[in-house]
Design an enzyme around this catalytic site. Structure first.
Site, PDB file in Angstrom:
ATOM      1  N   HIS A   1       0.831  -1.245   0.109  1.00  0.00           N
ATOM      2  CA  HIS A   1      -0.044  -0.044   0.009  1.00  0.00           C
ATOM      3  C   HIS A   1       0.920   1.156   0.119  1.00  0.00           C
ATOM      4  CE1 HIS A   1      -2.896  -2.978   2.290  1.00  0.00           C
ATOM      5  NE2 HIS A   1      -3.424  -2.704   1.074  1.00  0.00           N
TER       6      HIS A   1
ATOM      7  N   LYS B   1     -18.662  -5.816   8.837  1.00  0.00           N
ATOM      8  CA  LYS B   1     -17.405  -6.386   8.454  1.00  0.00           C
ATOM      9  C   LYS B   1     -16.454  -6.755   9.629  1.00  0.00           C
ATOM     10  CE  LYS B   1     -13.884  -6.747   4.922  1.00  0.00           C
ATOM     11  NZ  LYS B   1     -13.237  -5.866   3.856  1.00  0.00           N
TER      12      LYS B   1
HETATM   13  P1  ADP Z   1      -9.884  -3.695   0.159  1.00  0.00           P
HETATM   14  O1  ADP Z   1     -10.617  -3.906   1.363  1.00  0.00           O
HETATM   15  O2  ADP Z   1     -10.597  -2.726  -0.785  1.00  0.00           O
HETATM   16  O3  ADP Z   1      -9.210  -5.010  -0.681  1.00  0.00           O
HETATM   17  P2  ADP Z   1      -7.214  -3.504   0.833  1.00  0.00           P
HETATM   18  O4  ADP Z   1      -6.856  -2.798   1.955  1.00  0.00           O
HETATM   19  O5  ADP Z   1      -6.875  -4.800   0.776  1.00  0.00           O
HETATM   20  O6  ADP Z   1      -8.494  -3.002   0.449  1.00  0.00           O
HETATM   21  O7  ADP Z   1      -6.498  -2.763  -0.458  1.00  0.00           O
HETATM   22  C1  ADP Z   1      -6.420  -1.632  -0.779  1.00  0.00           C
HETATM   23  C2  ADP Z   1      -5.861  -1.277  -2.110  1.00  0.00           C
HETATM   24  O8  ADP Z   1      -4.455  -1.663  -2.300  1.00  0.00           O
HETATM   25  C3  ADP Z   1      -6.379  -2.244  -3.352  1.00  0.00           C
HETATM   26  O9  ADP Z   1      -6.528  -1.473  -4.607  1.00  0.00           O
HETATM   27  C4  ADP Z   1      -5.331  -3.291  -3.463  1.00  0.00           C
HETATM   28  O10 ADP Z   1      -5.255  -3.809  -4.742  1.00  0.00           O
HETATM   29  C5  ADP Z   1      -4.097  -2.491  -3.112  1.00  0.00           C
HETATM   30  N1  ADP Z   1      -3.145  -3.321  -2.723  1.00  0.00           N
HETATM   31  C6  ADP Z   1      -2.970  -4.154  -1.633  1.00  0.00           C
HETATM   32  N2  ADP Z   1      -1.907  -5.092  -1.446  1.00  0.00           N
HETATM   33  C7  ADP Z   1      -1.093  -4.502  -2.380  1.00  0.00           C
HETATM   34  C8  ADP Z   1       0.229  -4.629  -2.805  1.00  0.00           C
HETATM   35  N3  ADP Z   1       0.905  -5.601  -2.026  1.00  0.00           N
HETATM   36  N4  ADP Z   1       0.855  -3.918  -3.746  1.00  0.00           N
HETATM   37  C9  ADP Z   1      -0.068  -2.924  -4.427  1.00  0.00           C
HETATM   38  N5  ADP Z   1      -1.188  -2.735  -4.303  1.00  0.00           N
HETATM   39  C10 ADP Z   1      -1.896  -3.478  -3.149  1.00  0.00           C
END
Ligand code: ADP
Length: 162
Positions: A18, A42
């Site tokens: 992130h 959730k």
């Molecule tokens: P959600 O609950 O919407 O799935 P996340 O917190 O898992 O949200 O992720 C938020 C965003 O970050 C999403 O666009 C996800 O694809 C992206 N993301 C998550 N992990 C990674 C990573 N390792 N590298 C790049 N982007 C990521």
């Protein structure tokens, strides 16, 4: 006009993946607002206050990056903040299918919005919050998957910060 992007997610917890997406996107936008989604139905592992606090710590020196909590639709938050862009990260083709549907529905609900995807850097492709959570829950060392600036003691030994 100021280019504002919303980076929505649950960030349970916020990972290096992130962080990398947000930092790379600062070259594209004037301001990035990280929207920590809140959904009462959730179940999250880390409490909302902790998830927000950790992200604020990561970006405490970056004036153009802020963190907000929002309960409800991302497009409503975009309207409220005057943001024209939604930022998302793409790791795999599975991410793509999921993200495509959300982005297309968001576009229908709010035609002015554009969703911008950044492809993950190769080293961050396998990182996801679920795996990082599992490592922490079982007392493992997840530090390499978490932003450097965070104090690992807050995560260790299955402590979920409560
Ligand atoms: P959600 O609950 O919407 O799935 P996340 O917190 O898992 O949200 O992720 C938020 C965003 O970050 C999403 O666009 C996800 O694809 C992206 N993301 C998550 N992990 C990674 C990573 N390792 N590298 C790049 N982007 C990521």
């Amino acid at each position: 006009m100021e280019k504002i992007a919303i980076f929505p997610g649950s960030f349970d917890p916020f990972t290096v993946g992130h962080e990398s997406i947000v930092r790379r996107a600062t070259l594209l936008f004037d301001r990035i607002i990280i929207m920590v989604g809140f959904n009462s139905s959730k179940k999250f592992f880390f409490p909302l206050e902790k998830r927000v606090k950790w992200i604020r710590e990561v970006f405490e020196d970056d004036d153009n990056i802020s963190v907000e909590v929002h309960q409800g639709l991302t497009v409503d938050f975009c309207k409220k903040m005057g943001a024209g862009y939604i930022l998302r990260g793409l790791r795999t083709s599975a991410d793509f299918e999921f993200e495509r549907a959300i982005a297309q529905v968001n576009k229908q609900m709010y035609p002015e919005i554009e969703t911008i995807f950044l492809l993950t850097t190769p080293e961050h492709t396998p990182v996801n919050s679920t795996i990082v959570r599992d490592i922490i829950m079982h007392g493992g060392d997840a530090s390499r998957f978490l932003p450097r600036s965070l104090n690992m003691n807050e995560f260790r030994n299955g402590d979920n910060g409560e």
